[in-house]
Scaffold this active site. Structure first.
Site, PDB file in Angstrom:
ATOM      1  N   TYR A 147      -7.189  15.314 -18.593  1.00  0.00           N
ATOM      2  CA  TYR A 147      -6.451  15.684 -17.390  1.00  0.00           C
ATOM      3  C   TYR A 147      -5.355  16.723 -17.603  1.00  0.00           C
ATOM      4  O   TYR A 147      -4.789  17.206 -16.629  1.00  0.00           O
ATOM      5  CB  TYR A 147      -5.883  14.421 -16.742  1.00  0.00           C
ATOM      6  CG  TYR A 147      -6.980  13.514 -16.228  1.00  0.00           C
ATOM      7  CD1 TYR A 147      -7.635  13.806 -15.043  1.00  0.00           C
ATOM      8  CD2 TYR A 147      -7.392  12.405 -16.955  1.00  0.00           C
ATOM      9  CE1 TYR A 147      -8.668  13.009 -14.577  1.00  0.00           C
ATOM     10  CE2 TYR A 147      -8.420  11.594 -16.498  1.00  0.00           C
ATOM     11  CZ  TYR A 147      -9.055  11.903 -15.313  1.00  0.00           C
ATOM     12  OH  TYR A 147     -10.077  11.117 -14.856  1.00  0.00           O
ATOM     13  N   PHE A 431      -3.218   1.409 -10.937  1.00  0.00           N
ATOM     14  CA  PHE A 431      -4.029   1.505  -9.724  1.00  0.00           C
ATOM     15  C   PHE A 431      -5.392   2.087 -10.064  1.00  0.00           C
ATOM     16  O   PHE A 431      -5.585   2.607 -11.146  1.00  0.00           O
ATOM     17  CB  PHE A 431      -3.343   2.382  -8.674  1.00  0.00           C
ATOM     18  CG  PHE A 431      -2.785   3.673  -9.199  1.00  0.00           C
ATOM     19  CD1 PHE A 431      -3.575   4.802  -9.326  1.00  0.00           C
ATOM     20  CD2 PHE A 431      -1.458   3.745  -9.604  1.00  0.00           C
ATOM     21  CE1 PHE A 431      -3.056   5.995  -9.823  1.00  0.00           C
ATOM     22  CE2 PHE A 431      -0.921   4.936 -10.097  1.00  0.00           C
ATOM     23  CZ  PHE A 431      -1.731   6.046 -10.212  1.00  0.00           C
TER      24      PHE A 431
END
Length: 431
Positions: A147, A431
């Site tokens: 990322y 999450f």
């Protein structure tokens, strides 16, 4: 070849789920020992929904959830990539909150990898987040090399530590005017939101819980892990001001027997914090306390008669941050010291409106971030600025690594003083 990137329709949700990592050939467990897992082994594989009824139930819940924003990539009508964001509020330096897009559950099927599918989905999620007014994106990286190319950089960390009970003596302190109580899961479900809201108000990096976040807390046993136990601290007026939940897992081997795993602990004040830990680190018939997913600057260490007794056994980055709207994000946080900085940034064309030279001015009255034609004091990469945003990273280390270039004497020191937070950023759930 990817022909379309868009949110999946309701009738496409089953194909969407089957494209996510747990179903398309990627491991569904951590490849290394995880800092957020209390056991001695890597996180065990999780059983994913498989049959049509389970997928339909999941689709119904996700479709009704306004905070969840799925995105999918299609090749000739077939879903070949899937991801999504969840809308949160995250606490930033100064105690304010910023709307944030939490990138979650990202996968591309094996036959369509390395074709730009992930980049197209990421761009679509960035664009949608900006339309919703979310100037920041965050994620938990499954692999550290993926990322960074999209502008993300580590912003918070977590540690797993162990403490032998025989070394766990606390330094003397005044008597606790409150009390401790073991409670049922239903009571814990009521207590957690109040305690978390108090902690989140001043903890940089902490997230707003989604509705029903604590509904799954249960008194039922979970295999050999045993049931969760819930411990609350009440102040002298009887109000809950601290809470923890922990397990006493069964072990087939003697060396891991007698372990108490503290899965979560939060307190609204130092008295409740000390009282909760005081009981948990001296629990009868235990030998070792394990606390995963804790902040790097755990205050308990400074309460121990022997600070070396707390041994960090794992550490890893937690949330990665990526500024989507630089001026808006920078003006929504506070700065430790006032000052003015001009910096040039290159956002690699994914959010081109961030490119150029900006003047950040922070004083007691307001914070502004405006484009400027004046010479920059420094050049900073987007990933470095994102890492600095929550105040937990060192500007000097980032400069030494080549992510910051100083053009004006003292600019890096000024950046470091302005962006640093009083305590390290931390968040307690993913999450």
């Amino acid at each position: 070849m990817v022909t379309e990137v868009r949110p999946p329709r309701r009738d496409e949700m089953a194909a969407y789920y089957r494209t996510l990592p747990f179903a398309n050939g990627m491991p569904s467990w951590e490849p290394a020992d995880a800092a957020w897992h209390g056991g001695p082994e890597p996180w065990p594989p999780q059983r994913a929904p498989a049959d049509a009824d389970q997928l339909e139930e999941l689709a119904a819940a996700d479709t009704a959830d306004e905070s969840f924003h799925p995105i999918a990539a299609f090749a000739d009508g077939r879903c070949v990539g899937a991801s999504g964001t969840i809308s949160f509020e995250v606490t930033v330096p100064g105690g304010g909150t910023v709307s944030m897009a939490g990138v979650t559950s990202t996968g591309v099927i094996a036959t369509h990898r390395r074709r730009g599918c992930l980049r197209q989905m990421m761009q679509a999620m960035f664009d949608a987040a900006l339309e919703r007014g979310e100037p920041l994106a965050m994620l938990s990286a499954s692999e550290g090399s993926i990322y960074g190319r999209f502008g993300f950089s580590p912003a918070t960390y977590r540690t797993r530590w162990e403490l032998a009970r025989h070394e766990a003596a606390l330094l003397p302190a005044e008597a606790d005017p409150g009390s401790l109580e073991l409670v049922a899961a239903a009571d814990a479900q009521k207590a957690w939101p109040r305690v978390h809201a108090s902690v989140r108000a001043h903890r940089v990096g902490e997230l707003s819980p989604l509705p029903g976040h604590w509904d799954r807390l249960s008194d039922r046993a979970d295999g050999t892990n045993g049931p969760l136990r819930f411990l609350v601290h009440r102040d002298r007026h009887g109000a809950v001001d601290g809470i923890a939940h922990f397990r006493l897992p069964w072990s087939p081997t003697a060396d891991r027997a007698g372990t108490l795993v503290v899965e979560a602990l939060e307190a609204m004040n130092p008295v409740a914090y000390r009282a909760l830990w005081g009981l948990l680190i001296d629990f009868d018939l235990t030998k070792t306390v394990v606390a995963p997913a804790r902040p790097r600057d755990e205050p308990l260490r400074w309460m121990l008669a022997n600070p070396r007794a707390m041994r960090v056994t794992r550490q890893t980055d937690n949330l990665w941050a990526r500024l989507l709207d630089v001026p808006r994000a920078l003006t929504q946080r506070a700065y430790l010291t006032p000052g003015t900085l001009r910096f040039t940034i290159d956002d690699d064309r994914m959010c081109p409106e961030n490119n150029g030279t900006w003047q950040l001015r922070a004083d007691d009255a307001a914070v502004t971030c405006m484009p400027t034609d004046e010479p920059a004091d420094l050049t900073v990469t987007l990933s470095a600025l994102s890492a600095l945003y929550f105040g937990g990273m060192s500007a000097h280390d980032l400069a030494y690594a080549g992510h910051l270039t100083q053009h004006t004497d003292g600019a890096i020191g000024q950046l470091a003083r302005m962006f640093r937070a009083d305590s390290e950023p931390h968040n307690t759930f993913g999450f």
